[in-house]
Enzyme design. Structure first.
Site, PDB file in Angstrom:
ATOM      1  N   ASP A 140     -10.410   7.828  11.126  1.00  0.00           N
ATOM      2  CA  ASP A 140     -10.228   7.543   9.701  1.00  0.00           C
ATOM      3  C   ASP A 140     -10.744   6.138   9.398  1.00  0.00           C
ATOM      4  OD1 ASP A 140      -9.509   8.325   7.166  1.00  0.00           O
ATOM      5  OD2 ASP A 140      -7.402   7.782   7.369  1.00  0.00           O
TER       6      ASP A 140
ATOM      7  N   SER B 248      -0.459   8.868   1.062  1.00  0.00           N
ATOM      8  CA  SER B 248       0.120  10.209   0.950  1.00  0.00           C
ATOM      9  C   SER B 248       1.266  10.433   1.912  1.00  0.00           C
ATOM     10  CB  SER B 248      -0.962  11.260   1.194  1.00  0.00           C
ATOM     11  OG  SER B 248      -1.508  11.112   2.493  1.00  0.00           O
TER      12      SER B 248
ATOM     13  N   ALA C 206       0.858  -1.190   0.000  1.00  0.00           N
ATOM     14  CA  ALA C 206       0.000   0.000   0.000  1.00  0.00           C
ATOM     15  C   ALA C 206       0.886   1.228   0.000  1.00  0.00           C
ATOM     16  CB  ALA C 206      -0.918   0.008   1.218  1.00  0.00           C
TER      17      ALA C 206
ATOM     18  N   ALA D 186       2.797   7.680   3.970  1.00  0.00           N
ATOM     19  CA  ALA D 186       3.672   6.522   4.186  1.00  0.00           C
ATOM     20  C   ALA D 186       3.290   5.395   3.240  1.00  0.00           C
ATOM     21  CB  ALA D 186       3.565   6.053   5.638  1.00  0.00           C
ATOM     22  N   GLN D 187       4.116   4.376   3.220  1.00  0.00           N
ATOM     23  CA  GLN D 187       3.769   3.154   2.512  1.00  0.00           C
ATOM     24  C   GLN D 187       4.070   1.959   3.404  1.00  0.00           C
ATOM     25  OE1 GLN D 187       6.138   3.596  -1.063  1.00  0.00           O
ATOM     26  NE2 GLN D 187       7.641   2.073  -0.384  1.00  0.00           N
ATOM     27  N   VAL D 188       3.470   0.813   3.055  1.00  0.00           N
ATOM     28  CA  VAL D 188       3.528  -0.374   3.912  1.00  0.00           C
ATOM     29  C   VAL D 188       4.150  -1.532   3.141  1.00  0.00           C
ATOM     30  CG1 VAL D 188       2.185  -2.031   5.260  1.00  0.00           C
ATOM     31  CG2 VAL D 188       1.504   0.382   5.205  1.00  0.00           C
TER      32      VAL D 188
END
Length: 537
Positions: free
Chosen positions: A308, A139, A136, A141-143
């Site tokens: 969220d 905006s 994923a 971070a990424q995983v």
């Protein structure tokens, strides 16, 4: 001056991007604007080369596309605006509510560099396996998925203390390189634009745009430190420790730092995949009710909620447990605010509009010089069209949206502390309805709200509050007595010091008088002696 120049250049770039998407329409609604903005509005579409021709799209869809292209700060801004129906209208709220953080991933080399710098160890020592492809990219971070080695107890008859190595699946969240500076630059621009809007559009002042940007800045600052997100996840896990229907991933604190967070991997189905949920044998109606129950527990019981809760952050495990991820945006509510929200919703849904109006006045949300009866009438105009429908069509989210639309008439200032709650409530209801289109938010919420109100607003609760306040006062009594004794001692010391000072001053005065008498006597004796000498001569 330099700040204004930098902001103006950035504004030109933003305006060009908006013009490319034909999304400068919102400027036409301003009564008066600085001359340079008027000129910009006229000429920018001419210079927006390669403009995206999207006349078939709604205004909100074009604006959402432009904000998505402008990057993370503007995606956040769009999400913040998506709860302001009183400012941008209901249709645009729906369009901006569809914004999702979708950005190209950054490179594996950057991810490795961040991990090794933050955790102060080579990647191979930290993880048994690390997937270089992100699962994923958002905006901020990424995983990445990874596995870690762990030593767990494996006692045997020969060695009761024996251990064995096992592999555990984890998810690693990594901040985007340079995201902090990007947000800082854009937030300065947002502050500047909010100040301009409030200066040139006086009726916008009640919206407290600057305060909203401040809240956004505080939220972003927390999101930029993944240790804070890990802490939020840990706190929510404690709040739901005994709840078998809601779970939170476990934080791996040894592999978590400011820009890296490691947590247990969620083995479940995204709540957005209805067909897979049905195929796995899950009851969508029960899941829908559970979404609302969990949301209300977070808000009313704990005063600490996941702000969220969209589809991408909710998963369902094999045993039907709802699991949330991404705790970067959290909301907190004081007990007083929770009482206001619960009683206000209850008043609307029982058609007690006079009480709904009184609650707003008691909270100070409506100026005292406004008419209570007129505000009750306005509340009725909101409630009846919604509550008069069949129960399956009642929308709490719509009720809140309608309520915020009357704020301008009654000079109500925006309550920034309620914006996250409104956004989350609308999102939670949307998730629940996507699982069960016929769900009635109030029917699902009523038992939880009613139980909470009985416990917190009934006679027993009020008596408990009085008792609690009394106990708190009694606990303070020793400190009060000690403080009073200290004050008395201090007053006595001051009085003694004053008396001593007066005594010293009196003694000094007497000494001056004696010295004066001696001097006068000396002068007289000297004069007499001189006179005798003159006579003898």
């Amino acid at each position: 001056m330099i700040r204004i120049f930098n902001n103006f250049l950035r504004l030109l770039f933003i305006a060009r991007t908006l013009a490319r998407h034909d999304a400068l329409f919102f400027l036409d609604n301003f009564e008066r604007l600085p001359l340079y903005v008027v000129v910009l509005r006229k000429v920018m579409p001419v210079f927006a080369l390669g403009a995206a021709r999207s006349k078939d799209l709604r205004d909100g869809e074009r604006l959402a596309n432009a904000l998505r292209e402008l990057g993370p700060s503007f995606i956040k801004l769009g999400q913040a605006l998506s709860v302001r129906a009183d400012l941008i209208g209901e249709e645009m709220v729906l369009d901006l509510g569809n914004l999702r953080d979708r950005l190209p991933p950054f490179s594996f080399e950057k991810a490795r560099e961040t991990i090794e710098y933050e955790l102060e160890a080579p990647l191979e020592e930290l993880f048994a396996d690390f997937n270089p492809e992100p699962v994923a990219a958002a905006s901020i971070a990424q995983v990445h998925f990874a596995t870690v080695r762990e030593m767990v107890p494996a006692p045997t008859e020969a060695d009761p203390d024996a251990k064995e190595e096992v592999l555990r699946d984890v998810a690693v969240k990594i901040l985007r390189p340079g995201v902090e500076s990007a947000f800082e630059s854009d937030l300065q621009l947002f502050f500047w634009l909010a100040e301009l809007a409030e200066r040139y559009q006086p009726h916008f002042r009640r919206l407290r745009l600057t305060k909203i940007v401040e809240i956004m800045a505080d939220s972003v600052e927390l999101e930029m430190d993944l240790r804070m997100e890990a802490s939020a996840a840990s706190e929510m896990a404690e709040n739901f420790a005994d709840d078998p229907e809601f779970g939170v991933p476990e934080i791996d604190w040894q592999r978590t730092a400011r820009r890296v967070m490691t947590q247990s991997r969620v083995d479940g189905i995204s709540i957005s995949k209805k067909e897979e949920l049905v195929a796995a044998g899950h009851d969508l109606n029960a899941l829908s009710d559970n979404v609302i129950r969990v949301f209300l527990f977070q808000v009313l019981r704990d005063g600490f909620f996941h702000a969220d809760m969209h589809h991408g952050n909710l998963f369902v495990t094999a045993d039907g447990c709802l699991v949330a991820v991404d705790f970067g945006i959290m909301g907190r509510m004081s007990r007083e605010t929770r009482l206001f929200m619960a009683e206000m919703l209850h008043a609307f849904l029982t058609r007690d509009y006079k009480r709904a109006a009184e609650i707003h006045f008691e909270a100070g949300y409506v100026p005292r010089h406004k008419s209570l009866d007129s505000f009750a009438q306005a509340c009725r105009s909101i409630g009846e069209p919604i509550l008069g429908r069949p129960v399956s069509e009642i929308s709490i989210a719509r009720l809140l949206v309608q309520l915020f639309q009357i704020t301008e008439t009654f000079e109500m200032e925006t309550q920034p502390q309620l914006l996250l709650l409104q956004k989350t409530m609308v999102t939670a209801e949307g998730v629940a309805q996507s699982l069960n289109p016929d769900i009635n938010f109030w029917e699902s919420a009523e038992p939880t709200v009613a139980h909470w109100m009985r416990e917190n607003m009934g006679i027993e609760a009020q008596a408990a509050d009085v008792m609690k306040d009394g106990i708190a006062l009694m606990r303070k009594i020793p400190a009060i007595v000690t403080r009073a004794d200290d004050l008395l001692s201090e007053m006595e010391a001051r009085e003694k010091a004053r008396a001593d000072l007066m005594e010293l001053e009196e003694s000094a005065t007497q000494q001056r008088r004696i010295r004066g008498g001696y001097l006068l006597g000396g002068v007289v004796l000297g004069a007499v002696a001189a006179y005798l000498v003159v006579l003898a001569a």
